[in-house]
Motif scaffolding. Structure first.
Motif, PDB file in Angstrom:
ATOM      1  N   UNK A   1       0.809  -1.209   0.000  1.00 54.52           N
ATOM      2  CA  UNK A   1       0.000   0.000   0.000  1.00 54.52           C
ATOM      3  C   UNK A   1       0.838   1.253   0.000  1.00 54.52           C
ATOM      4  N   UNK A   2       1.984   1.191   0.688  1.00 57.98           N
ATOM      5  CA  UNK A   2       2.848   2.363   0.774  1.00 57.98           C
ATOM      6  C   UNK A   2       3.432   2.714  -0.587  1.00 57.98           C
ATOM      7  N   UNK A   3       3.795   1.723  -1.361  1.00 55.03           N
ATOM      8  CA  UNK A   3       4.356   1.988  -2.696  1.00 55.03           C
ATOM      9  C   UNK A   3       3.348   2.747  -3.560  1.00 55.03           C
ATOM     10  N   UNK A   4       2.095   2.337  -3.479  1.00 58.52           N
ATOM     11  CA  UNK A   4       1.055   3.035  -4.239  1.00 58.52           C
ATOM     12  C   UNK A   4       0.979   4.505  -3.823  1.00 58.52           C
TER      13      UNK A   4
ATOM     14  N   UNK B   1       2.009   7.862  -6.067  1.00 63.10           N
ATOM     15  CA  UNK B   1       1.060   8.964  -6.269  1.00 63.10           C
ATOM     16  C   UNK B   1       1.704  10.298  -5.892  1.00 63.10           C
ATOM     17  N   UNK B   2       2.383  10.305  -4.743  1.00 66.49           N
ATOM     18  CA  UNK B   2       3.040  11.544  -4.323  1.00 66.49           C
ATOM     19  C   UNK B   2       4.113  11.961  -5.327  1.00 66.49           C
ATOM     20  N   UNK B   3       4.869  10.976  -5.808  1.00 64.98           N
ATOM     21  CA  UNK B   3       5.945  11.276  -6.763  1.00 64.98           C
ATOM     22  C   UNK B   3       5.392  11.924  -8.026  1.00 64.98           C
ATOM     23  N   UNK B   4       4.248  11.433  -8.471  1.00 62.79           N
ATOM     24  CA  UNK B   4       3.650  11.987  -9.688  1.00 62.79           C
ATOM     25  C   UNK B   4       3.214  13.433  -9.520  1.00 62.79           C
ATOM     26  N   UNK B   5       3.059  13.869  -8.286  1.00 61.57           N
ATOM     27  CA  UNK B   5       2.605  15.241  -8.009  1.00 61.57           C
ATOM     28  C   UNK B   5       3.759  16.180  -7.642  1.00 61.57           C
TER      29      UNK B   5
END
Length: 409
Positions: free
Chosen positions: A267-270, A274-278
């Motif tokens: 779950x943490x990788x997901x 997501x954070x990285x994409x932002x």
């Protein structure tokens, strides 16, 4: 009349032979097994715990009486401790003897596995305990007598579990007796002047004799050599079983920890993806995404701040945090760290000279009080080509950092 005459003759004979040989030795002592340690400073009497640690007591008694079955040929039939010294003396700790070389490295040609008892702890002065080289089966002839409590020497932890004595840096010493007379002699010996950095007395303190005193039928029937040989095998088997059980338990705990980390990391990788994409890239290559925007001020260079941080690999595995709940979630909680009060908000210096990786230093300068922010650190802003304690070389890292407050000077 003839009986009375013989009794008188016996009493007169007792008086003629030193005047003391027919008296009971130390009549005030209760039934038990004792060691009379006659030193050049005076005499100490120790009660030996042969009912709790029979192998360790048998080892000491057999050495003292010259009946030990495992000593090298040069020591067979000889009272081992007579005329040796207390070669290591540490005030407010202990006095150590039993080495015929007086170097701390001598033995009598054998090593044995000591037995332990959970009720015997280094919680007071006057305790006789085995000196060893670390590990269960490194005991021999050397022993020490404590002056003060020293719980780190205990073989059992506070929960009553036998410690991992084979682990480097773990001390496990078997207590086998306690002074019942002459505690002031121990203190006198511990206070003698010693050579700097060696703890060896400037003038020898001798163990003139070690005499074994038996009081009562049980102590009188204690055959040290026989007990040592017969009980040692049982102790070795017991210790081996404890080690195997501990190894199995550690392996089970490791697997549980790995399963917990793997489950949490999915779950943490997901979330990290997501954070990285932002994120927004800064000129240095550091990438930043504000999760919660604070309303406080920005710290200046030279300010100290308190932060919470979580550090993750790109696959979602946690590698470090100061938050207890996060450490527990990922199976990385460390009780020793907890005991040292090293969880909770971490104080950090906002400065280009701060001792931390470049990306984290830059991250701190970009935060306002109240910000909770995600940072992506390329490897050159993290630990680079060298890596660091579990972090491989050339590894990109991510952090979630929450700036709590600026510490007032």
């Amino acid at each position: 009349m003839q009986l009375i005459s013989k009794t008188l003759q016996f009493l007169m004979l007792c008086l003629l032979i030193t005047g003391t040989s027919c008296k009971e030795e130390y009549p005030d002592l209760d039934d038990g097994l004792y060691a009379e340690i006659v030193t050049s400073k005076d005499t100490m009497i120790a009660k030996l715990f042969y009912d709790k640690v029979p192998v360790t007591v048998a080892n000491f008694v057999a050495l003292a009486e010259g009946t030990h079955p495992m000593v090298a040929d040069e020591f067979k039939g000889k009272r081992f401790y007579d005329s040796l010294t207390f070669h290591r003396v540490m005030d407010k700790f202990m006095i150590q003897g039993g080495d015929h070389t007086a170097t701390g490295g001598g033995d009598a040609g054998y090593k044995f596995t000591a037995d332990f008892h959970p009720s015997l702890n280094h919680d007071r002065g006057g305790l006789l305990s085995m000196a060893n080289g670390g590990g269960f089966n490194t005991n021999g002839t050397q022993f020490f007598i404590t002056e003060v409590p020293y719980p780190s020497l205990n073989a059992y932890d506070n929960e009553g579990n036998l410690k991992n004595c084979e682990q480097r840096g773990v001390s496990c010493h078997s207590i086998f007796g306690e002074l019942v007379k002459g505690i002031e002699v121990q203190d006198a010996i511990s206070n003698v002047p010693v050579q700097p950095r060696s703890n060896k007395p400037l003038e020898n303190v001798y163990i003139l004799k070690v005499n074994i005193i038996r009081k009562g039928s049980s102590a009188k029937s204690f055959n040290a050599a026989k007990v040592f040989e017969e009980e040692l095998l049982n102790v070795e088997a017991e210790i081996k079983q404890i080690q195997e059980d501990k190894k199995s338990k550690l392996e089970e705990e490791k697997k549980e920890r790995e399963d917990k980390i793997a489950s949490a990391s999915v779950g943490t990788k997901t979330m990290l993806d997501e954070y990285t994409s932002k994120t927004t890239a800064l000129p240095s290559g550091l990438r930043k995404h504000v999760i919660i925007e604070g309303t406080g001020t920005k710290p200046k260079a030279g300010d100290s701040v308190k932060v919470y941080y979580e550090g993750y690999f790109l696959d979602g595995r946690l590698f470090d945090t100061d938050r207890v709940e996060i450490a527990k979630k990922y199976g990385m909680f460390n009780q020793q760290r907890m005991d040292a009060n090293q969880y909770g908000p971490t104080k950090m210096l906002v400065s280009p000279d701060a001792r931390m990786i470049p990306g984290f230093k830059e991250a701190l300068t970009s935060l306002n009080v109240g910000d909770k922010t995600f940072f992506y650190l390329p490897s050159h802003l993290a630990y680079g080509e060298r890596g660091n304690r579990g972090i491989p070389a050339n590894t990109d890292l991510t952090f979630i950092v929450e700036l709590l407050e600026i510490v007032k000077k």
